[in-house]
Design a protein around this motif. Sequence first.
Motif, PDB file in Angstrom:
ATOM      1  N   UNK A 187       5.059  21.216 -24.655  1.00 23.51           N
ATOM      2  CA  UNK A 187       4.453  20.218 -23.572  1.00 23.51           C
ATOM      3  C   UNK A 187       3.188  19.719 -23.859  1.00 23.51           C
ATOM      4  N   UNK A 195       3.762  18.955 -16.115  1.00 25.03           N
ATOM      5  CA  UNK A 195       5.017  18.458 -15.706  1.00 25.03           C
ATOM      6  C   UNK A 195       5.685  17.321 -16.608  1.00 25.03           C
ATOM      7  N   UNK A 196       5.155  17.395 -17.783  1.00 32.86           N
ATOM      8  CA  UNK A 196       5.717  16.659 -18.778  1.00 32.86           C
ATOM      9  C   UNK A 196       6.966  16.946 -19.710  1.00 32.86           C
ATOM     10  N   UNK A 197       7.358  16.003 -20.277  1.00 33.82           N
ATOM     11  CA  UNK A 197       8.542  16.446 -21.010  1.00 33.82           C
ATOM     12  C   UNK A 197       8.620  17.700 -22.038  1.00 33.82           C
TER      13      UNK A 197
END
Lengths: 112, 113
Positions: free
Chosen positions: A93, A97-99
């Motif tokens: 990552x 809160x990213x992919x």
Amino acid sequence: GESVGLHLPTLSVQEGDNSIINCAYSNSASDYFIWYKQESGKGPQFIIDIRSNMDKRQGQRVTVLLNKTVKHLSLQIAATQPGDSAVYFCAEIAGANSKLTFGKGITLSVRP
Amino acid sequence: EPEVTQTPSHQVTQMGQEVILRCVPISNHLYFYWYRQILGQKVEFLVSFYNNEISEKSEIFDDQFSVERPDGSNFTLKIRSTKLEDSAMYFCASQGLAGNEQFFGPGTRLTVL
């Protein structure tokens, strides 16, 4: 381009031995790395994670090592058990809160 | 222990048909994701969703795809006109405020004929 990849497609180990699964990544901006386990017919299951400011983290029977110099991640499983047989994915990552960017899976097969 | 659930477990459809894949994330989670996994390949990111809007999407997530959180519990992925190459396992994942762990559902196997 950015990618996360695994060196070996399959790994066969004897029950009770230690397993080491390796992964190379190329995105130097990644700040968080995770190992997932996927059993047949199921979704990926979180095993252990490590932040980029660490080089080692231990869990129960598992240890993750991070070498940022060579962009290498490894998962060590102590005393491998038949229940450890699965496909293992490393993922990274870049940003909270990213992919997740997954590498190619490696199949771990434990011989009785 | 709370878990992400997905329905149906297997969906078979004809090419060109619309499908809706459903997910119920963990109840107090705020970040939602869809991933897909073509048979024998790695898991690929499709889209992330937060605060009722798309946060990020991949090249795969073209105009044929859409996501929606129609109520406080469901998170859906719609494919308007399915293609053969849409055949894959589709995984929903959710994440809470604390930490970076994404919890995955069991997946929906989509087969496009």
